[in-house]
Scaffold this motif. Structure first.
Motif, PDB file in Angstrom:
ATOM      1  N   LYS A 161       0.844  -1.183   0.000  1.00  0.00           N
ATOM      2  CA  LYS A 161       0.000   0.000   0.000  1.00  0.00           C
ATOM      3  C   LYS A 161       0.885   1.242   0.000  1.00  0.00           C
ATOM      4  O   LYS A 161       1.840   1.330   0.776  1.00  0.00           O
ATOM      5  CB  LYS A 161      -0.865   0.034   1.262  1.00  0.00           C
ATOM      6  CG  LYS A 161      -2.090  -0.860   1.256  1.00  0.00           C
ATOM      7  CD  LYS A 161      -2.880  -0.601   2.534  1.00  0.00           C
ATOM      8  CE  LYS A 161      -4.216  -1.321   2.513  1.00  0.00           C
ATOM      9  NZ  LYS A 161      -4.987  -1.023   3.739  1.00  0.00           N
ATOM     10  N   PHE A 162       0.584   2.196  -0.868  1.00  0.00           N
ATOM     11  CA  PHE A 162       1.233   3.501  -0.783  1.00  0.00           C
ATOM     12  C   PHE A 162       0.341   4.536  -1.463  1.00  0.00           C
ATOM     13  O   PHE A 162      -0.625   4.189  -2.153  1.00  0.00           O
ATOM     14  CB  PHE A 162       2.640   3.467  -1.396  1.00  0.00           C
ATOM     15  CG  PHE A 162       2.691   3.508  -2.904  1.00  0.00           C
ATOM     16  CD1 PHE A 162       2.800   4.708  -3.592  1.00  0.00           C
ATOM     17  CD2 PHE A 162       2.650   2.330  -3.648  1.00  0.00           C
ATOM     18  CE1 PHE A 162       2.867   4.739  -4.976  1.00  0.00           C
ATOM     19  CE2 PHE A 162       2.701   2.347  -5.021  1.00  0.00           C
ATOM     20  CZ  PHE A 162       2.817   3.567  -5.695  1.00  0.00           C
ATOM     21  N   SER A 163       0.637   5.810  -1.234  1.00  0.00           N
ATOM     22  CA  SER A 163      -0.156   6.903  -1.808  1.00  0.00           C
ATOM     23  C   SER A 163       0.649   7.575  -2.912  1.00  0.00           C
ATOM     24  O   SER A 163       1.840   7.874  -2.730  1.00  0.00           O
ATOM     25  CB  SER A 163      -0.527   7.913  -0.722  1.00  0.00           C
ATOM     26  OG  SER A 163      -1.251   7.278   0.322  1.00  0.00           O
ATOM     27  N   ALA A 164      -0.011   7.806  -4.049  1.00  0.00           N
ATOM     28  CA  ALA A 164       0.658   8.395  -5.207  1.00  0.00           C
ATOM     29  C   ALA A 164       0.201   9.836  -5.403  1.00  0.00           C
ATOM     30  O   ALA A 164      -1.003  10.093  -5.545  1.00  0.00           O
ATOM     31  CB  ALA A 164       0.361   7.576  -6.458  1.00  0.00           C
ATOM     32  N   GLY A 165       1.165  10.752  -5.395  1.00  0.00           N
ATOM     33  CA  GLY A 165       0.868  12.162  -5.682  1.00  0.00           C
ATOM     34  C   GLY A 165       0.892  12.380  -7.184  1.00  0.00           C
ATOM     35  O   GLY A 165       1.964  12.383  -7.810  1.00  0.00           O
ATOM     36  N   ILE A 166      -0.297  12.563  -7.790  1.00  0.00           N
ATOM     37  CA  ILE A 166      -0.433  12.616  -9.249  1.00  0.00           C
ATOM     38  C   ILE A 166      -0.594  14.061  -9.710  1.00  0.00           C
ATOM     39  O   ILE A 166      -1.475  14.786  -9.236  1.00  0.00           O
ATOM     40  CB  ILE A 166      -1.643  11.781  -9.702  1.00  0.00           C
ATOM     41  CG1 ILE A 166      -1.505  10.341  -9.173  1.00  0.00           C
ATOM     42  CG2 ILE A 166      -1.782  11.786 -11.212  1.00  0.00           C
ATOM     43  CD1 ILE A 166      -2.772   9.531  -9.295  1.00  0.00           C
ATOM     44  N   LEU A 167       0.255  14.471 -10.636  1.00  0.00           N
ATOM     45  CA  LEU A 167       0.208  15.841 -11.159  1.00  0.00           C
ATOM     46  C   LEU A 167      -0.870  15.967 -12.238  1.00  0.00           C
ATOM     47  O   LEU A 167      -0.897  15.159 -13.176  1.00  0.00           O
ATOM     48  CB  LEU A 167       1.568  16.240 -11.743  1.00  0.00           C
ATOM     49  CG  LEU A 167       2.665  16.550 -10.722  1.00  0.00           C
ATOM     50  CD1 LEU A 167       4.034  16.486 -11.375  1.00  0.00           C
ATOM     51  CD2 LEU A 167       2.437  17.922 -10.100  1.00  0.00           C
ATOM     52  N   PRO A 168      -1.726  16.956 -12.129  1.00  0.00           N
ATOM     53  CA  PRO A 168      -2.759  17.157 -13.160  1.00  0.00           C
ATOM     54  C   PRO A 168      -2.190  17.904 -14.366  1.00  0.00           C
ATOM     55  O   PRO A 168      -1.108  18.504 -14.303  1.00  0.00           O
ATOM     56  CB  PRO A 168      -3.802  18.006 -12.427  1.00  0.00           C
ATOM     57  CG  PRO A 168      -3.011  18.782 -11.415  1.00  0.00           C
ATOM     58  CD  PRO A 168      -1.866  17.892 -11.005  1.00  0.00           C
ATOM     59  N   SER A 169      -2.933  17.841 -15.455  1.00  0.00           N
ATOM     60  CA  SER A 169      -2.611  18.604 -16.677  1.00  0.00           C
ATOM     61  C   SER A 169      -1.230  18.286 -17.241  1.00  0.00           C
ATOM     62  O   SER A 169      -0.570  19.151 -17.822  1.00  0.00           O
ATOM     63  CB  SER A 169      -2.725  20.116 -16.410  1.00  0.00           C
ATOM     64  OG  SER A 169      -4.022  20.441 -15.970  1.00  0.00           O
ATOM     65  N   ARG A 170      -0.782  17.055 -17.054  1.00  0.00           N
ATOM     66  CA  ARG A 170       0.490  16.634 -17.638  1.00  0.00           C
ATOM     67  C   ARG A 170       0.249  15.665 -18.789  1.00  0.00           C
ATOM     68  O   ARG A 170      -0.843  15.143 -18.968  1.00  0.00           O
ATOM     69  CB  ARG A 170       1.375  15.982 -16.575  1.00  0.00           C
ATOM     70  CG  ARG A 170       1.802  16.916 -15.448  1.00  0.00           C
ATOM     71  CD  ARG A 170       2.614  18.097 -15.968  1.00  0.00           C
ATOM     72  NE  ARG A 170       3.009  19.001 -14.910  1.00  0.00           N
ATOM     73  CZ  ARG A 170       4.245  19.120 -14.441  1.00  0.00           C
ATOM     74  NH1 ARG A 170       5.227  18.366 -14.943  1.00  0.00           N
ATOM     75  NH2 ARG A 170       4.527  20.005 -13.499  1.00  0.00           N
ATOM     76  N   GLU A 171       1.289  15.403 -19.531  1.00  0.00           N
ATOM     77  CA  GLU A 171       1.178  14.576 -20.732  1.00  0.00           C
ATOM     78  C   GLU A 171       0.628  13.185 -20.420  1.00  0.00           C
ATOM     79  O   GLU A 171      -0.175  12.645 -21.180  1.00  0.00           O
ATOM     80  CB  GLU A 171       2.561  14.465 -21.388  1.00  0.00           C
ATOM     81  CG  GLU A 171       2.562  13.659 -22.680  1.00  0.00           C
ATOM     82  CD  GLU A 171       3.949  13.539 -23.295  1.00  0.00           C
ATOM     83  OE1 GLU A 171       4.076  12.836 -24.323  1.00  0.00           O
ATOM     84  OE2 GLU A 171       4.905  14.133 -22.735  1.00  0.00           O
ATOM     85  N   PHE A 172       1.043  12.601 -19.287  1.00  0.00           N
ATOM     86  CA  PHE A 172       0.646  11.225 -18.978  1.00  0.00           C
ATOM     87  C   PHE A 172      -0.425  11.140 -17.904  1.00  0.00           C
ATOM     88  O   PHE A 172      -0.707  10.028 -17.409  1.00  0.00           O
ATOM     89  CB  PHE A 172       1.880  10.424 -18.518  1.00  0.00           C
ATOM     90  CG  PHE A 172       3.013  10.427 -19.505  1.00  0.00           C
ATOM     91  CD1 PHE A 172       2.816  10.021 -20.814  1.00  0.00           C
ATOM     92  CD2 PHE A 172       4.278  10.852 -19.123  1.00  0.00           C
ATOM     93  CE1 PHE A 172       3.855  10.023 -21.724  1.00  0.00           C
ATOM     94  CE2 PHE A 172       5.332  10.860 -20.030  1.00  0.00           C
ATOM     95  CZ  PHE A 172       5.123  10.449 -21.335  1.00  0.00           C
ATOM     96  N   THR A 173      -1.041  12.246 -17.516  1.00  0.00           N
ATOM     97  CA  THR A 173      -2.009  12.207 -16.424  1.00  0.00           C
ATOM     98  C   THR A 173      -3.138  11.226 -16.701  1.00  0.00           C
ATOM     99  O   THR A 173      -3.465  10.366 -15.872  1.00  0.00           O
ATOM    100  CB  THR A 173      -2.580  13.611 -16.148  1.00  0.00           C
ATOM    101  OG1 THR A 173      -1.509  14.490 -15.787  1.00  0.00           O
ATOM    102  CG2 THR A 173      -3.603  13.564 -15.020  1.00  0.00           C
TER     103      THR A 173
END
Length: 392
Positions: free
Chosen positions: A185-197
């Motif tokens: 288990k871990f938490s992923a900080g996902i960047l919005p408005s990026r090429e691979f979002t």
């Protein structure tokens, strides 16, 4: 007519000499008084008794308990025997054999010396080094003899660690997918408005062990030379614009349970900006995780004002410029040092180095009693612990 009386010249000269003599005596007496007064003060200062501060007595017992806790040893496996002749305490501690003997030896010696103690002797015994004998005390001699017994069946107390890995959607999808396959288990900080979002969000549907957190880009000090990326929250924006962008960024990551700041050393210091962001979090039922990019962040007071659940990272694993060995050392130190706490949140960033360290060390840390949880679970455990501590 009355004549004025005139004194002879020799008498007037005698008067001047008398006056000079009196003045000389006055100056001489003043000088003697000053000298005597200085001498008295000097003698008084010399006679002032010196304050002798006794050296701090080593806290050997406390060091033994702290080292044992670091290795997950339950209290019941720490046994103090009767004092021998010369008031030497015998201590027996049973440690799980998952911990290598050299590591066990190092941990106990470090905690004891850090507490001001002295290790007089250390002997490792047995074919597989299942016993370690330490003679410790202070500079005057031995006060404790510690027998460390490594046993496979010895229980290891659990400790809870939430890994928050940031900056997904910046590197290659292939690299980022390897993090999802770590099996924890871990938490992923996902960047919005990026090429691979969009690709990463779609891919996450296959990995329910990964918790989604919106890594909200926010204005840093040094902007625009330092660029937080597209759709970033800027201090120059109106409240309405900040709220619109925050909603837009959150909507790009369906299933997200919280929001953290990407950069934002300037924005998170601004009460107006943070209030606008957290009003959206309150509407959406999301929590805030502060990345601690500035010591002047105002997240705590604004979150309390608006009733938003909020926390901060406890430690950063990979500060800029740190080597792989230094990062790995920090991982073990923070994980094992978290015992006795409700949970700790460790922050790192997507990279080949972090992936390599985690892939290698996660199995070891699990054997050492580390349980990996989500940030949301860490927030809940911390809140429960806080409520219990208030009742005591």
């Amino acid at each position: 007519m009355k004549r004025s009386r005139k004194y002879p010249i020799h008498k007037r000269r005698g008067a001047k000499k008398s006056l000079l003599g009196i003045l000389s005596i006055i100056f001489l007496c003043s000088g003697i008084a000053v000298i005597l007064l200085y001498g008295v003060k000097s003698r008084g200062a010399a006679r002032k008794p010196e304050i002798n501060i006794a050296p701090r007595k080593p806290e050997i017992n406390s060091a033994i308990y702290e080292a044992s806790a670091y290795l997950g040893v339950p209290r019941k496996n720490i046994r103090f025997g009767k004092e021998t002749e010369g008031q030497i305490k015998n201590v027996t501690i049973i440690v799980n054999s998952s911990f290598p003997p050299a590591f066990v030896n190092h941990v106990f010696q470090k905690f004891i010396t850090d507490a001001g103690g002295v290790v007089h002797d250390a002997v490792e015994k047995g074919w597989s080094v299942n016993k370690i004998l330490l003679a410790v005390g202070d500079s005057s001699g031995i006060t404790h003899r510690i027998k460390l017994i490594r046993r496979h069946s010895a229980p290891v107390e659990s400790t809870y660690v939430a890994l928050l890995i940031d900056d997904f959607c910046v590197r290659s999808i292939r690299l980022e997918q390897k993090f999802f396959k770590l099996g924890i288990k871990f938490s992923a900080g996902i960047l919005p408005s990026r090429e691979f979002t969009r690709n990463i969000v779609t891919l996450l549907a296959e990995y329910p062990n990964v918790e989604r957190i919106v890594h909200l880009p926010m204005e840093p000090r040094g902007y625009p030379d330092i660029d937080p990326g597209p759709d970033a929250i800027l201090t120059s924006m109106s409240d309405k614009r900040i709220m619109e962008l925050t909603m837009k960024d959150i909507d790009q990551i369906p299933g997200a349970v919280g929001v953290s700041n990407h950069m934002g050393s300037l924005a998170t210091e601004n009460q107006r900006v943070m209030r606008a962001v957290m009003m959206i979090l309150r509407q959406r039922g999301l929590f805030w995780v502060d990345s601690r990019t500035t010591i002047y962040t105002v997240f705590a007071e604004i979150a309390q004002e608006l009733g938003v659940k909020a926390t901060k990272i406890d430690h950063l694993l990979d500060p800029e410029g740190f080597s792989k060995e230094q990062i790995e050392q920090r991982l073990f130190e923070y994980c094992l040092g978290s015992r006795g706490k409700p949970a700790v949140i460790l922050n790192a960033h997507v990279s080949d180095t972090i992936l390599s360290i985690l892939a290698k060390d996660i199995p070891v840390l699990r054997r050492y009693g580390v349980k990996f949880i989500w940030v949301s679970e860490a927030i809940r455990r911390k809140a429960q612990w806080h409520r219990k501590s208030q009742k005591i």
